[in-house]
Design a protein around this motif. Structure first.
Motif, PDB file in Angstrom:
ATOM      1  N   UNK A 146       3.457  -4.242   3.427  1.00 51.69           N
ATOM      2  CA  UNK A 146       4.515  -3.376   2.904  1.00 51.69           C
ATOM      3  C   UNK A 146       4.013  -1.968   2.605  1.00 51.69           C
ATOM      4  N   UNK A 147       4.552  -1.010   3.336  1.00 50.16           N
ATOM      5  CA  UNK A 147       4.228   0.379   3.070  1.00 50.16           C
ATOM      6  C   UNK A 147       5.207   0.918   2.035  1.00 50.16           C
TER       7      UNK A 147
ATOM      8  N   UNK B 240       6.285   4.523  -0.567  1.00 45.37           N
ATOM      9  CA  UNK B 240       6.166   5.975  -0.596  1.00 45.37           C
ATOM     10  C   UNK B 240       5.500   6.433  -1.895  1.00 45.37           C
TER      11      UNK B 240
ATOM     12  N   UNK C 165      -3.336   3.916   3.232  1.00 45.09           N
ATOM     13  CA  UNK C 165      -3.422   3.404   4.597  1.00 45.09           C
ATOM     14  C   UNK C 165      -4.865   3.027   4.932  1.00 45.09           C
ATOM     15  N   UNK C 166      -5.805   3.858   4.478  1.00 42.08           N
ATOM     16  CA  UNK C 166      -7.213   3.578   4.740  1.00 42.08           C
ATOM     17  C   UNK C 166      -7.619   2.245   4.135  1.00 42.08           C
TER      18      UNK C 166
ATOM     19  N   UNK D  41      -6.054  -0.684   5.991  1.00 42.07           N
ATOM     20  CA  UNK D  41      -6.663  -0.983   7.288  1.00 42.07           C
ATOM     21  C   UNK D  41      -7.988  -1.732   7.122  1.00 42.07           C
TER      22      UNK D  41
ATOM     23  N   UNK E  96       1.777   4.835   1.405  1.00 38.83           N
ATOM     24  CA  UNK E  96       1.601   5.388   2.749  1.00 38.83           C
ATOM     25  C   UNK E  96       1.080   6.825   2.718  1.00 38.83           C
ATOM     26  N   UNK E  97      -0.195   6.969   2.289  1.00 39.17           N
ATOM     27  CA  UNK E  97      -0.907   8.228   2.495  1.00 39.17           C
ATOM     28  C   UNK E  97      -2.313   7.848   2.973  1.00 39.17           C
ATOM     29  N   UNK E  98      -3.189   8.816   3.124  1.00 41.38           N
ATOM     30  CA  UNK E  98      -4.465   8.469   3.766  1.00 41.38           C
ATOM     31  C   UNK E  98      -5.310   7.537   2.904  1.00 41.38           C
TER      32      UNK E  98
ATOM     33  N   UNK F 260       0.845  -1.211   0.000  1.00 45.65           N
ATOM     34  CA  UNK F 260       0.000   0.000   0.000  1.00 45.65           C
ATOM     35  C   UNK F 260       0.872   1.249   0.000  1.00 45.65           C
TER      36      UNK F 260
END
Lengths: 332, 378, 291
Positions: free
Chosen positions: B195-196, B198, B174-175, B178, B169-171, B167
């Motif tokens: 795995x996050x 950028x 991340x949303x 989750x 890593x921004x909203x 994913x």
């Protein structure tokens, strides 16, 4: 002449303060928000001006310190603690971190603080974003309350603007006092002539460090006001570009001038707003305006004023000399 | 006689005023990510809005009145978004449009609710519509509606027991991560690697080698278009052969264009796509490409739909009433047969969430192939 | 182990990109104390110039030539005459700030006059993969790596073997003395700006097929290259190359072995450590001049 000038300056200052209090009274919510933002950014820029303009050190982490202050305020006030406590934590935390960062950097070489702060800026952003348990990560913290000051709620835009303006006034007075104190004179001595300052027995490293730490703490103060201003924070606004923006504010306003940050923040916050009528071109025009200004006067806006006053003074002095000379010549 | 004259004058004035009101444009305000990290999102959204308004005005407007929109730039920064929304609301628009970033929506939606003005936005974070805000409307599926469908497909069709989740890593990323992780837990699917990445990341070698090491049954990829294309290339290079599953972005035309044959075999759930096998959507895409010279992503569609939501709601009310707008849109079903601009039948529930058909697609030889149509629920 | 080799190769490929961009940083710094915060945008722009030429109907080869010429004109000559020259004597910082504004201006102009969308860009290196010692490596990455090596060799030859190179070095080391012994200092400084413009255009040509042509793609690149230059040594071309490769490799290893969430932190920690223990950078020489 000088006394006259002094009165003029006091009158001008009072007029500006009165205008800042009276004129916004019938501003709409948006105008008040922008002005509050200006006040907050001015505080952050004043801190950087102390580091840069007076101690001659480049910090690329002022935005990160604003972030630390904002997160301290957001976390503590959403837990029900008062803003004043968060403010205290923000100041102590930013001062301490500034000291810890600056100590080794300044030990190594004079200008390497810039690079260390650059790295710190990225690290701080990653911590804000990744430590969910503390900062709620990328989702950010919402519902940040606005404080009660002396029993007055500042929920409405106008009282909150006065709160920001009042904070700016207090910070300005403290800064004014600091610059005139022996410490402040030591800072200036450092900037003007580090070698001489050293030979006069000033511990240059310690004073430079002190200036950086105090400047960083002011970044924290600005952050602690920024959080209740927007009432929602996430990590993105506190990345490196905020640090660069603040640096731009200080240079554009005139670094090392007391009022430089006021003007610099005004340019950075208000100029894009004034240019918004040009739609998609506004940031481009803003960039061009900043470049032109710096080409015309690399010492910033107050540099222009300073140059103008210096020219007038030399002219006045040479006129005086001419008069004296002619008198001497005509004298028998 | 005299009073009659005055009464006549008064009547004339009143009717003139009414006629004027009839002709005055309906003001809309848009606040979007026109610069900064979200510029692609914001500009697509803006272009979609402009296209729809141009069409509607060319046909005489809404209830005989033209639409007029002002665009403001949030610089992809929630603080600026808040200021711009404040400014927009001070001008009392009929409806507020945007922003697209969920964080910016979160900070601005209380302002719009306080002003009692409906806000039609592009954010997809699950929580946005769960706070009881009566004035907020989506233009696309929230992650709470799309992710369960993805998880169900991974469980039922792919029969995967462990999944690697990649994913951004921004909203947005991340949303999604989750929500899907929660859904996986319901099916007892293990997250083999989490795995996050950028935004703007160019090098996915390390991420893919971690996926390889975790040896999952499937990979769920939730990135923006450009990064999706890069990771697909890297997955191919490192010879990862397990099924690749995504949501909307992974199987978009842009990704296919950028990733070439590395995109073959990628599957995904798609809510809004310009590749949807729907004639109205195809027509929209042609109009958009003709005007702007590029193929829009789902944000272009969202902006376009937002305007037609306003038109349909206003037509339904029969008047331009800012206060009654939100109430009317809640529970409203808009049929494409009546309002072609809405492209696909859609229903809005009490929370402002959306119900519409979706698609499960797979990339086969560089083309999106619809494997399954997920019908509208109601 | 094979995993580690894969990561190293991928890291070197990315690092070579950073290195190419970082070289320009060090060149401008050496001859004219210019810190160019718009360096990333300098790499982004030539690709758009080339795309614009192609949109006008020209073939790719002509677009490349015109693109390079335009960037020599705009990013070399124009940048030097219009921005650097008027500000140079006022110290490092105002100029650095002006280049930040320039970066904003370039990004916004591209977005406004071109597109906010990413566009694909044709590759001069065929877009295939080759197998080297059992590892699959993309030809594009190899192309970048080869160019980076060629640039180091070329620049080193130019600086050490030719009289122009010697004059440039003299200019970099001490302009006052150089002027006294008859080096045309001004012309030498202009030459470095032109070399930088040429390098960013080349980098743009090689990198854009991988990074895509997008107005914002310079941000990540510029920052990575700046850090590479500090780590490697701000005043040495070979330092920039070493720094770039190192950052590329460290970034990949960090993502694999530390944490993907904190991958960006590791190069920063490396930066801090290097500054504390070897402030001039890995391959740099100690600065004699104060900044």
């Amino acid at each position: 002449m000088t006394i006259n000038g002094k009165y003029w300056r006091i009158a001008l200052g009072l007029a500006v303060i009165a205008a800042l209090i009276i004129v916004p009274m019938n501003f709409n919510r948006y105008g008040l928000y922008i002005l509050s933002q200006w006040a907050v950014m001015t505080i952050a820029a004043m801190g950087l001006n102390l580091t840069l303009g007076y101690a001659g050190q480049v910090s690329l982490a002022q935005g990160a310190f604003v972030g630390i202050g904002a997160y301290a305020a957001a976390i503590m006030t959403t837990q029900g603690m008062p803003l004043i406590a968060a403010l205290g934590v923000a100041i102590v935390l930013c001062f301490a971190i500034g000291w810890i960062l600056g100590y080794p950097a300044l030990r190594v070489q004079h200008h390497y603080l810039a690079f260390v702060t650059l790295a710190f800026s990225t690290l701080a952003f990653l911590v804000f974003r990744n430590e969910d348990w503390l900062t709620k990560g990328i989702y950010g913290i919402s519902g940040i309350p606005r404080p009660n000051v002396l029993g007055f709620a500042t929920n409405r835009p106008l009282p909150f603007y006065y709160f920001c303006l009042g904070s700016l006034a207090i910070v300005s007075l403290a800064m004014w006092w600091l610059i005139r104190s022996p410490w402040g004179r030591a800072f200036v001595a450092l900037r003007e002539n580090p070698v001489r300052a050293l030979s006069l027995g000033i511990d240059t490293r310690r004073y430079t460090l002190m200036a950086f730490a105090i400047g960083s703490a002011l970044g924290g103060v600005a952050g602690a006001l920024y959080a209740p201003l927007t009432q929602y924070i996430d990590p993105v606004p506190f990345n490196l570009s905020l640090s660069l923006d603040l640096l731009m504010m200080v240079i554009v306003g005139g670094s090392g001038f007391f009022f430089g940050p006021f003007l610099g923040a005004m340019i950075a916050v208000l100029l894009p707003e004034w240019l918004r009528f040009t739609q998609g071109y506004y940031l481009m025009l803003y960039a061009i305006a900043v470049m032109l200004l710096l080409i015309y006067s690399p010492t910033g806006i107050l540099g222009i004023l300073d140059r103008y006053l210096a020219e007038r003074r030399t002219k006045a002095a040479s006129a005086l000399r001419a008069v004296t000379k002619s008198r001497l010549e005509t004298a028998p | 006689m005299k009073s009659g004259f005055f009464a006549g004058l008064l009547l004339a004035t009143v009717s003139a005023a009414a006629a004027f009101a009839q002709g005055a444009p309906i003001k809309l305000a848009d606040v979007a990510e026109l610069s900064g990290g979200g510029a692609t999102v914001g500009n697509n959204w803006k272009n979609g809005i402009d296209l729809a308004i141009e069409e509607i005005n060319a046909k005489g407007g809404v209830l005989g009145r033209k639409l007029e929109v002002t665009h403001a730039d949030s610089q992809s920064n929630p603080g600026v978004a808040r200021a711009q929304v404040q400014k927009a609301l001070d001008n009392e628009p009929y409806v507020l449009l945007g922003p697209g970033y969920s964080g910016s929506v979160k900070v601005t939606s209380p302002l719009a609710a306080e002003a009692g003005i409906a806000q039609i936005m592009g954010g997809e974070a699950a929580e946005l519509t769960q706070g009881g805000n009566k004035f907020l409307f989506r233009t696309s599926f929230g992650q709470q509606s799309s992710m369960p469908k993805v998880a169900k497909y991974i469980n039922d069709e792919l029969k995967a027991k462990s999944v690697a989740v990649v994913w951004v890593n921004n909203d947005f990323g991340k949303g999604g991560r989750d929500v899907i992780t929660k859904e996986f837990a319901k099916y007892n699917i293990k997250v083999a690697a989490d795995l996050s990445t950028e935004a703007g990341q160019a090098d996915f070698a390390a991420d893919v080698s971690k996926i390889k090491a975790a040896a999952p049954d499937a990979v769920f990829i939730y990135l923006n278009e450009e990064e999706s294309a890069r990771i697909l290339k890297e997955l191919k290079r490192q010879a990862v052969t397990v099924p690749l599953m995504g949501e909307t972005t992974l199987v978009g035309q842009k990704v296919v264009e950028l990733a070439g044959d590395a995109a073959n075999g990628a599957r995904g759930h798609v809510g809004l796509t310009t590749d949807a096998p729907v004639d109205l959507v195809k027509a929209f895409r042609e109009k958009f490409v003709k005007k702007y010279n590029y193929v829009p992503d789902h944000n272009g569609l969202k902006g376009y739909l937002a305007i037609y939501m306003i038109k349909a709601t206003t037509d339904k009310m029969g008047k331009v009433d800012s206060k009654a707008f939100a109430d009317t849109l809640h529970g409203l079903t808009i049929k494409a047969a009546n309002e072609p601009g809405i492209l696909m039948d859609v229903t809005f529930d009490e929370k402002g969430d959306i119900d519409r058909q979706g698609f499960l697609v797979e990339i086969v030889e560089g083309k999106q192939v619809v494997k399954q149509v997920l019908p509208k629920l109601n | 182990m094979s995993n580690l080799l894969d990561l190293l190769v991928a890291g070197l490929a990315t690092g070579a990109i950073y290195a190419l961009v970082a070289v320009g940083f060090t060149l401008l710094w050496q001859t004219s104390q210019t810190i160019n915060f718009a360096q990333g945008e300098f790499v982004m722009l030539p690709a758009f110039l080339m795309l614009a030429v192609m949109h006008a109907g020209a073939p790719f080869w002509l677009a490349i030539i015109l693109g390079i010429l335009l960037s020599l004109l705009l990013l070399g000559l124009g940048f030097k005459l219009l921005l650097v020259d008027p500000m140079l004597r006022h110290g490092v910082l105002p100029l650095a700030i002006a280049t930040m504004a320039l970066a904003i201006g370039i990004k916004e102009a591209v977005k406004q006059f071109f597109s906010a969308e990413a566009s694909p860009f044709p590759s001069i290196v065929p877009a295939g993969d080759v197998s080297i010692l059992g590892r699959v490596v993309s030809l594009q990455s190899l192309g970048v790596l080869a160019l980076a090596i060629a640039v180091v060799i070329g620049l080193t030859m130019l600086l050490n073997r030719t009289s122009i190179g010697h004059q440039m070095q003299a200019t970099a080391q001490n302009p006052t003395v150089a002027r006294i012994i008859g080096v045309p200092v001004e012309r030498m400084i202009l030459l470095t700006f032109l070399i930088n413009a040429f390098l960013v255009a080349l980098a743009s040509l090689l990198i854009t097929p991988i990074y895509l042509a997008k107005f914002s793609s310079g941000e990540v690149l510029g920052q990575a290259a700046f850090i590479a230059a500090i780590v490697g040594g701000f005043n040495q071309v070979r330092g920039a190359i070493a720094g770039g490769l190192l950052i590329g490799v460290v970034d990949n290893l960090a993502a694999a072995y530390v944490s993907t969430q904190y991958r960006a932190a590791v190069p920063m920690v490396l930066l801090i450590v290097i500054i504390l223990f070897r402030p001039q950078g890995l391959l740099g020489r100690p600065e004699e001049r104060t900044v």
